[in-house]
Motif scaffolding. Structure first.
Motif, short mmCIF file in Angstrom:
data_model
loop_
_atom_site.label_atom_id
_atom_site.label_comp_id
_atom_site.label_asym_id
_atom_site.label_seq_id
_atom_site.Cartn_x
_atom_site.Cartn_y
_atom_site.Cartn_z
N LEU A 100 0.83 -1.21 0.00
CA LEU A 100 0.00 0.00 0.00
C LEU A 100 0.86 1.26 0.00
O LEU A 100 0.58 2.22 -0.73
N ASP A 101 1.91 1.25 0.83
CA ASP A 101 2.76 2.44 0.94
C ASP A 101 3.49 2.72 -0.38
O ASP A 101 3.66 3.89 -0.77
N ILE A 102 3.92 1.66 -1.07
CA ILE A 102 4.61 1.85 -2.35
C ILE A 102 3.66 2.49 -3.36
O ILE A 102 4.03 3.46 -4.05
N VAL A 103 2.43 1.99 -3.46
CA VAL A 103 1.48 2.55 -4.42
C VAL A 103 1.06 3.96 -4.01
O VAL A 103 0.80 4.81 -4.86
N TRP A 104 1.00 4.23 -2.70
CA TRP A 104 0.68 5.59 -2.25
C TRP A 104 1.76 6.56 -2.70
O TRP A 104 1.47 7.71 -3.07
N CYS A 105 3.02 6.11 -2.72
CA CYS A 105 4.11 6.94 -3.23
C CYS A 105 3.97 7.13 -4.74
O CYS A 105 4.22 8.23 -5.26
N TYR A 106 3.61 6.06 -5.45
CA TYR A 106 3.36 6.21 -6.89
C TYR A 106 2.34 7.32 -7.14
O TYR A 106 2.49 8.15 -8.04
N ARG A 107 1.26 7.31 -6.34
CA ARG A 107 0.20 8.30 -6.49
C ARG A 107 0.74 9.71 -6.25
O ARG A 107 0.49 10.63 -7.02
N LEU A 122 1.71 2.09 -13.43
CA LEU A 122 0.31 1.71 -13.29
C LEU A 122 0.13 0.20 -13.15
O LEU A 122 -0.56 -0.26 -12.23
N ASP A 123 0.75 -0.57 -14.04
CA ASP A 123 0.61 -2.03 -13.98
C ASP A 123 1.19 -2.60 -12.69
O ASP A 123 0.60 -3.49 -12.06
N ASP A 124 2.34 -2.08 -12.31
CA ASP A 124 2.97 -2.55 -11.08
C ASP A 124 2.09 -2.20 -9.88
O ASP A 124 1.94 -2.99 -8.95
N GLY A 125 1.50 -1.01 -9.89
CA GLY A 125 0.62 -0.59 -8.80
C GLY A 125 -0.58 -1.49 -8.67
O GLY A 125 -0.98 -1.87 -7.56
N GLN A 181 -3.26 -5.87 -5.52
CA GLN A 181 -3.85 -7.21 -5.46
C GLN A 181 -3.11 -8.06 -4.43
O GLN A 181 -3.74 -8.82 -3.67
N ARG A 182 -1.78 -7.95 -4.39
CA ARG A 182 -1.00 -8.70 -3.39
C ARG A 182 -1.38 -8.25 -1.98
O ARG A 182 -1.48 -9.06 -1.06
N ARG A 224 -7.69 2.90 2.48
CA ARG A 224 -6.63 3.33 1.56
C ARG A 224 -6.54 2.37 0.37
O ARG A 224 -6.32 2.80 -0.76
N LEU A 225 -6.71 1.08 0.62
CA LEU A 225 -6.68 0.08 -0.46
C LEU A 225 -7.77 0.36 -1.49
O LEU A 225 -7.50 0.43 -2.70
N TYR A 226 -9.02 0.52 -1.03
CA TYR A 226 -10.13 0.76 -1.95
C TYR A 226 -9.99 2.09 -2.68
O TYR A 226 -10.36 2.21 -3.85
N LEU A 227 -9.42 3.08 -1.98
CA LEU A 227 -9.25 4.40 -2.60
C LEU A 227 -8.23 4.33 -3.74
O LEU A 227 -8.44 4.92 -4.81
#
Length: 444
Positions: free
Chosen positions: A125-132, A140-143, A148-149, A181-184
């Motif tokens: 979650l934290d990694i994708v939050w940084c992507y955002r 995008l694909d990695d996020g 999902q993981r 945060r996941l759903y957002l």
């Protein structure tokens, strides 16, 4: 439109990027070194003066993990804590570098361990939050795969309908911010991919959670008037679905449990130091005693037996070295042209290690000084009785500085990762609603 940049401006940009990259690499190296030092400590030092990291469950019970896996887990959690500290400072670029290092270390841990703790899911979650935050659309694909993981890991850790979490902690309110945060993030990615229907569906789940989890300022003030911290008030209200009285009782109980856990930990460390001191009085080094005690699961008699067996094995090895192995090693050095007396002394000083003896002779041009000859040979076994050699003060000081530096980034509260104020989430919710209300007129 073409934007023209002067050579001076371009050089300055490149220089700033290079300096930024250099600082990031230095930070990663220092973080890794600091947590490596902590991962190697065996508890033989005084815990009041030498910090030691121990991996435990939510009740404070140490987890039995293979040494290699434990080191990887400590490094993973260390990089994660450093990354989260940088996220709080809005340094998302630097934070992402550390979080990705944490992800690499987690990959060295067994799947059984990762499926039993939520640390790995929170990291995703934290990694994708940084992507955002960095608007990294190329990720995008990695996020999507990371989210999902995270969702799969939460399901394994918490159980269907979070019944496992409910059984362990007694409530699920605090962990619901992770799902918010996941759903957002899932809603945002769906919108970017052009799936507005899925984005709206996830956003509706987010808004439902937000209405329950957003702290009531009046209740927060009342709890803080009672002497509770802002964090305690926020987490307490979420754990008790906003019930003020229940939250006050819950926070008080948690404070008591935390104090009892600290007391048990102090007593356990005190008993451990006493046992190590007892074994050290028998002639063993404190490090060897601590290692034996670890392998004996705290049983002093078993630890003593381990030390005796190791000492016997070391003596047998020494006898063999002095017999058939010794002359062969000596002949190798003589064949290289070194003097017999110097070769014998070098082998003695290096514990019979031909490669180290050769290097020692080369470094000293084949002649060993009286100071070197007066040195004691190293112990041939980590478990034979010996006196401890103190490390140099400069190395010790540098290590202490590194350890203290990385420890500053570790939160003293075990539920810090759940203490989201939801301010950033609120802004993103408003942005998403704006995007979806305007349809496809504009894009992210």
């Amino acid at each position: 439109m073409v934007l023209k940049v002067s050579d001076a401006e371009l050089k300055q940009q490149l220089s700033e990027e290079e300096e930024k990259k250099k600082n990031q690499n230095e930070s990663i190296q220092r973080t890794q070194k600091g947590f490596q030092i902590l991962s190697e400590r065996d508890g033989s030092e005084d815990p009041d003066t030498t910090p030691v990291l121990e991996i435990a469950d939510q009740r404070g019970n140490p987890l039995k993990i293979p040494h290699k896996e434990k080191k990887a887990l400590i490094l993973a959690m260390g990089f994660h804590e450093k990354g989260r500290s940088l996220m709080k400072k809005k340094q998302f670029d630097n934070a992402l570098c550390h979080l990705l290092q944490a992800d690499q270390q987690f990959s060295k841990c067994g799947s059984a361990l990762l499926s039993s703790v939520d640390n790995f899911a929170v990291l995703q979650l934290d990694i994708v939050w940084c992507y955002r935050a960095l608007e990294a659309l190329s990720c995008l694909d990695d996020g999507r795969s990371r989210l999902q993981r995270a969702e799969d890991c939460f399901l394994q850790c918490y159980g269907e309908q979070q019944q496992r979490l409910l059984m362990i902690k007694g409530n699920t309110g605090r962990e619901e911010v992770l799902f918010l945060r996941l759903y957002l993030l899932q809603s945002l990615l769906s919108y970017i991919e052009g799936n507005d229907a899925q984005a709206r569906h996830q956003l509706a789940k987010v808004e439902s959670l937000y209405s329950r989890l957003c702290p009531d300022s009046e209740k927060m003030d009342q709890l803080m008037t009672l002497g509770f911290s802002e964090r305690e008030a926020r987490l307490g209200l979420r754990a008790c679905q906003g019930d003020l009285q229940e939250a006050a009782i819950h926070i008080s109980n948690q404070r008591q449990e935390r104090e009892e856990l600290k007391q048990r930990e102090r007593q356990k460390r005190s008993r451990r130091m006493e046992v190590i001191s007892t074994l050290a009085e028998l002639g063993y080094s404190r490090r060897d005693a601590a290692t034996a005690l670890h392998h004996a699961d705290g049983d002093v008699d078993k630890a003593y037996a381990i030390l005796l067996d190791s000492a016997h094995a070391a003596q047998t090895t020494n006898n063999n070295a002095e017999g058939t192995g010794g002359p062969e090693r000596l002949q190798q050095l003589l064949y290289l042209g070194f003097d017999r007396d110097a070769s014998e002394a070098a082998l003695r000083l290096t514990g019979g290690d031909v490669q180290s003896a050769t290097q020692l002779l080369l470094d000293n041009q084949g002649v060993l000084s009286p100071e070197l000859l007066s040195m004691s040979p190293p112990s041939t076994s980590s478990s034979s009785p010996s006196s401890e050699e103190p490390s140099t003060s400069s190395t010790s000081t540098a290590d202490s500085e590194l350890v203290n530096e990385v420890l500053e980034d570790i939160s003293r509260h075990e539920e810090d990762y759940l203490d989201l104020t939801l301010d950033e989430e609120s802004e993103l919710i408003a942005t998403m609603k704006s995007y979806l209300s305007r349809g496809r007129a504009r894009t992210v």
